[in-house]
Design a protein around this motif. Structure first.
Motif, PDB file in Angstrom:
ATOM      1  N   PHE A  87     -19.735 -12.264   1.780  1.00 57.59           N
ATOM      2  CA  PHE A  87     -20.282 -12.780   3.165  1.00 57.59           C
ATOM      3  C   PHE A  87     -21.643 -11.934   3.159  1.00 57.59           C
ATOM      4  N   PRO A  88     -21.751 -10.790   3.045  1.00 57.04           N
ATOM      5  CA  PRO A  88     -23.120  -9.895   3.105  1.00 57.04           C
ATOM      6  C   PRO A  88     -23.955 -10.590   1.866  1.00 57.04           C
ATOM      7  N   LEU A  89     -23.436 -11.104   0.923  1.00 66.92           N
ATOM      8  CA  LEU A  89     -24.518 -11.318  -0.069  1.00 66.92           C
ATOM      9  C   LEU A  89     -25.098 -12.786   0.391  1.00 66.92           C
ATOM     10  N   ALA A  90     -24.335 -13.585   1.131  1.00 62.76           N
ATOM     11  CA  ALA A  90     -25.124 -14.479   2.123  1.00 62.76           C
ATOM     12  C   ALA A  90     -26.247 -14.187   2.855  1.00 62.76           C
ATOM     13  N   LEU A  91     -25.823 -13.083   3.644  1.00 65.84           N
ATOM     14  CA  LEU A  91     -27.018 -12.466   4.421  1.00 65.84           C
ATOM     15  C   LEU A  91     -28.136 -12.058   3.593  1.00 65.84           C
ATOM     16  N   GLU A 118     -30.591 -18.582   7.090  1.00 66.95           N
ATOM     17  CA  GLU A 118     -29.511 -17.748   7.725  1.00 66.95           C
ATOM     18  C   GLU A 118     -28.403 -17.820   6.738  1.00 66.95           C
ATOM     19  N   GLY A 119     -27.658 -16.392   6.733  1.00 63.02           N
ATOM     20  CA  GLY A 119     -26.387 -16.404   6.208  1.00 63.02           C
ATOM     21  C   GLY A 119     -25.254 -16.263   7.067  1.00 63.02           C
ATOM     22  N   TYR A 120     -24.295 -16.739   6.995  1.00 59.60           N
ATOM     23  CA  TYR A 120     -23.150 -17.110   7.820  1.00 59.60           C
ATOM     24  C   TYR A 120     -21.580 -16.723   6.785  1.00 59.60           C
ATOM     25  N   ALA A 121     -20.768 -16.237   7.619  1.00 64.77           N
ATOM     26  CA  ALA A 121     -19.530 -16.077   7.205  1.00 64.77           C
ATOM     27  C   ALA A 121     -18.923 -17.577   6.957  1.00 64.77           C
ATOM     28  N   SER A 122     -18.486 -18.373   5.806  1.00 71.17           N
ATOM     29  CA  SER A 122     -18.118 -19.552   5.748  1.00 71.17           C
ATOM     30  C   SER A 122     -17.536 -20.107   6.799  1.00 71.17           C
ATOM     31  N   GLY A 123     -16.261 -19.287   7.364  1.00 73.04           N
ATOM     32  CA  GLY A 123     -15.433 -19.705   8.441  1.00 73.04           C
ATOM     33  C   GLY A 123     -16.062 -19.948   9.688  1.00 73.04           C
ATOM     34  N   GLU A 124     -17.205 -19.274   9.789  1.00 74.22           N
ATOM     35  CA  GLU A 124     -17.812 -19.231  11.002  1.00 74.22           C
ATOM     36  C   GLU A 124     -19.007 -20.572  11.598  1.00 74.22           C
ATOM     37  N   MET A 125     -18.984 -21.405  10.161  1.00 79.90           N
ATOM     38  CA  MET A 125     -20.042 -22.537  10.270  1.00 79.90           C
ATOM     39  C   MET A 125     -19.555 -23.537  11.514  1.00 79.90           C
ATOM     40  N   LYS A 126     -18.249 -23.497  11.603  1.00 77.54           N
ATOM     41  CA  LYS A 126     -17.840 -24.774  12.267  1.00 77.54           C
ATOM     42  C   LYS A 126     -17.953 -24.257  13.996  1.00 77.54           C
ATOM     43  N   HIS A 127     -18.359 -22.875  14.118  1.00 76.93           N
ATOM     44  CA  HIS A 127     -18.507 -22.530  15.391  1.00 76.93           C
ATOM     45  C   HIS A 127     -19.986 -22.428  15.932  1.00 76.93           C
ATOM     46  N   GLY A 128     -20.609 -23.082  15.210  1.00 76.15           N
ATOM     47  CA  GLY A 128     -22.072 -23.484  15.821  1.00 76.15           C
ATOM     48  C   GLY A 128     -23.106 -24.000  14.747  1.00 76.15           C
ATOM     49  N   PRO A 129     -23.338 -23.132  13.562  1.00 75.14           N
ATOM     50  CA  PRO A 129     -24.338 -23.565  12.776  1.00 75.14           C
ATOM     51  C   PRO A 129     -24.095 -24.878  11.951  1.00 75.14           C
ATOM     52  N   ILE A 130     -22.974 -25.403  12.176  1.00 73.55           N
ATOM     53  CA  ILE A 130     -22.620 -26.723  11.628  1.00 73.55           C
ATOM     54  C   ILE A 130     -23.530 -27.829  12.210  1.00 73.55           C
ATOM     55  N   VAL A 149     -31.097 -30.062   4.834  1.00 76.76           N
ATOM     56  CA  VAL A 149     -30.906 -28.427   5.179  1.00 76.76           C
ATOM     57  C   VAL A 149     -30.040 -28.098   3.724  1.00 76.76           C
ATOM     58  N   PRO A 150     -30.392 -27.417   2.933  1.00 76.68           N
ATOM     59  CA  PRO A 150     -29.640 -26.970   1.654  1.00 76.68           C
ATOM     60  C   PRO A 150     -28.576 -26.014   1.999  1.00 76.68           C
ATOM     61  N   VAL A 151     -27.472 -26.166   1.758  1.00 77.29           N
ATOM     62  CA  VAL A 151     -26.536 -25.004   2.014  1.00 77.29           C
ATOM     63  C   VAL A 151     -26.243 -24.352   0.521  1.00 77.29           C
ATOM     64  N   ILE A 152     -26.303 -22.946   0.404  1.00 73.17           N
ATOM     65  CA  ILE A 152     -26.047 -22.336  -0.808  1.00 73.17           C
ATOM     66  C   ILE A 152     -24.736 -21.594  -0.467  1.00 73.17           C
ATOM     67  N   VAL A 153     -23.683 -22.137  -1.485  1.00 73.25           N
ATOM     68  CA  VAL A 153     -22.260 -21.415  -1.023  1.00 73.25           C
ATOM     69  C   VAL A 153     -22.065 -20.616  -2.101  1.00 73.25           C
ATOM     70  N   LEU A 154     -21.689 -19.353  -1.782  1.00 70.77           N
ATOM     71  CA  LEU A 154     -21.329 -18.407  -2.758  1.00 70.77           C
ATOM     72  C   LEU A 154     -19.900 -18.138  -2.764  1.00 70.77           C
ATOM     73  N   ALA A 155     -19.360 -18.738  -3.945  1.00 71.70           N
ATOM     74  CA  ALA A 155     -17.829 -18.886  -3.682  1.00 71.70           C
ATOM     75  C   ALA A 155     -17.247 -18.621  -5.161  1.00 71.70           C
ATOM     76  N   PRO A 156     -16.708 -17.315  -5.691  1.00 72.62           N
ATOM     77  CA  PRO A 156     -16.106 -16.938  -6.847  1.00 72.62           C
ATOM     78  C   PRO A 156     -14.581 -17.361  -6.749  1.00 72.62           C
ATOM     79  N   SER A 157     -14.102 -17.921  -7.775  1.00 71.06           N
ATOM     80  CA  SER A 157     -12.938 -18.539  -7.663  1.00 71.06           C
ATOM     81  C   SER A 157     -12.001 -17.559  -7.475  1.00 71.06           C
ATOM     82  N   GLY A 158     -11.008 -17.691  -6.923  1.00 77.40           N
ATOM     83  CA  GLY A 158     -10.011 -16.741  -6.223  1.00 77.40           C
ATOM     84  C   GLY A 158      -9.194 -17.042  -5.103  1.00 77.40           C
TER      85      GLY A 158
END
Ligand code: F6R
Length: 364
Positions: A231-235, A250-262, A269-278
């Motif tokens: 998440f800090p890498l998104a920031l 803006e950087g957001y914690a993925s799970g926070e997106m539906k609480h506003g920024p969506i 709006v390009p959305v850059i998703v940082l998501a290593p498998s795991g």
């Protein structure tokens, strides 16, 4: 002095495998598979709270470090921006450790926070890149990063070196606190030693990132999403893009997106998703689907496994090597730095000297 590179920032991004290896050399003993820190003359096992204070990119390193200290050593960590910390009457318990992170070692707010903690009797540790800096001189425990001089105003190599030091320090705390076995320590050391090669593998995708940068450059707003220690890498990705390309991000914690920024999401709006498998990957994929359902254009940054599972339908994908979660924040720093860099080049901005910014902020 830029060699074959067009900008100092670009050169410094490419130096990361070398300078991270150089930094790790002073904090690890590879043959013994142990963490090795400079002589520490206070009792780590007695530290029951850590306060980390920094600004900007160095603050994002603190955010990652909080995950590591808490998960490895089970020591509670408070983190704060220096400009907030100094005026909020922070609670500092006796015997506490205050840790300051700074590339320059001169940032006015961070230095003021350091002096406040010193006056309050805290043990002062600093992670700094300039060994002759004021913070380096005023520390009880000096933990240098060996990134070499960082000229580009946007911080890059100092950040990954800070992460390298902080990971070693967190492991050292865990050992001293009896929370980490010799075998676990050995594995941490092995993973950290994999970082330079993984950074190289990430840099191998420079051309792919350059090729997709024109897709992001016209945007007015860009969103970055990440989870857990990523998440800090998104920031950080959003900060880099703002600083040098002047695109609002803006950087957001993925799970926070539906609480506003969506609410912002549309096809512009390009959305850059940082998501290593795991373990957290599926969660992030469902956040991605929420974006896709609203016409959002996704750039997925993941490893081959993650891209195979969720890459379809994305506007672009950037492949990262498959790495242990510990080093993912170092490795995923590379694509967000390069994306900001190439977008800025497309826009023709002054990459090394962005408007309104100074390398070292020595006034409040
Ligand atoms: C970001 C950047 C700034 C610095 C911040 C702290 O690219 O360069 O946000 O990270 O001003 O500076 P230091 O680490 O020197 O205290």
């Amino acid at each position: 002095e830029k060699g074959n590179f067009h900008h100092f920032m670009q050169k410094e991004i490419f130096e990361q495998p070398t300078v991270v290896a150089q930094t790790l050399r002073s904090y690890l003993r590879p043959l013994e598979r142990k963490v090795a820190l400079p002589q520490i003359d206070f009792d780590i096992s007695a530290v029951d709270r850590i306060t980390i204070v920094a600004c900007g990119t160095s603050y994002y390193a603190a955010m990652v470090a909080k995950y590591w200290f808490e998960s490895f050593a089970r020591v509670p960590v408070d983190i704060d921006f220096a400009s907030e910390f100094r005026y909020r009457e922070p609670i500092l318990t006796k015997g506490g450790l205050a840790l300051f992170i700074s590339q320059s070692g001169e940032t006015a707010d961070t230095l003021a926070a350091l002096r406040h903690c010193k006056a309050e009797g805290q043990t002062i540790a600093v992670v700094v890149n300039v060994p002759t800096s004021t913070m380096a001189r005023e520390a009880d425990l000096l933990l240098p990063t060996h990134a070499g001089p960082e000229i580009g105003v946007a911080s890059t190599k100092a950040f990954t070196c800070q992460l390298a030091v902080l990971a070693a320090l967190a492991a050292h705390f865990a050992v001293k606190k009896g929370r980490m076995s010799a075998e676990e320590e050995a594995q941490i050391v092995d993973h950290l030693l994999e970082a330079p090669a993984a950074l190289n593998a990430a840099l191998d995708h420079d051309e792919d990132i350059k090729a997709m940068a024109p897709l992001v450059a016209p945007a007015r707003d860009v969103l970055y999403l990440g989870r857990g220690p990523d998440f800090p890498l998104a920031l950080e990705g959003a900060l880099k893009l703002k600083e040098i390309s002047y695109i609002h991000a803006e950087g957001y914690a993925s799970g926070e997106m539906k609480h506003g920024p969506i609410a912002l999401i549309d096809e512009h709006v390009p959305v850059i998703v940082l998501a290593p498998s795991g373990p957290l990957f599926e969660k992030t994929v469902s956040n991605m689907q929420e974006v896709a359902a609203r016409g959002g254009r996704i750039v997925l940054i993941s490893d081959a496994e993650g891209l195979a599972e969720a890459g379809e339908g994305c506007m672009a994908t950037i492949e990262m090597p498959k790495v242990h979660p510990l080093i993912a924040p170092l490795v995923y720093a590379v694509p967000v730095q390069l994306l900001a860099y190439h977008v800025a080049c497309v826009k023709g901005t002054d990459v090394d000297q962005p408007r309104n910014l100074a390398k070292s902020v020595t006034v409040e």
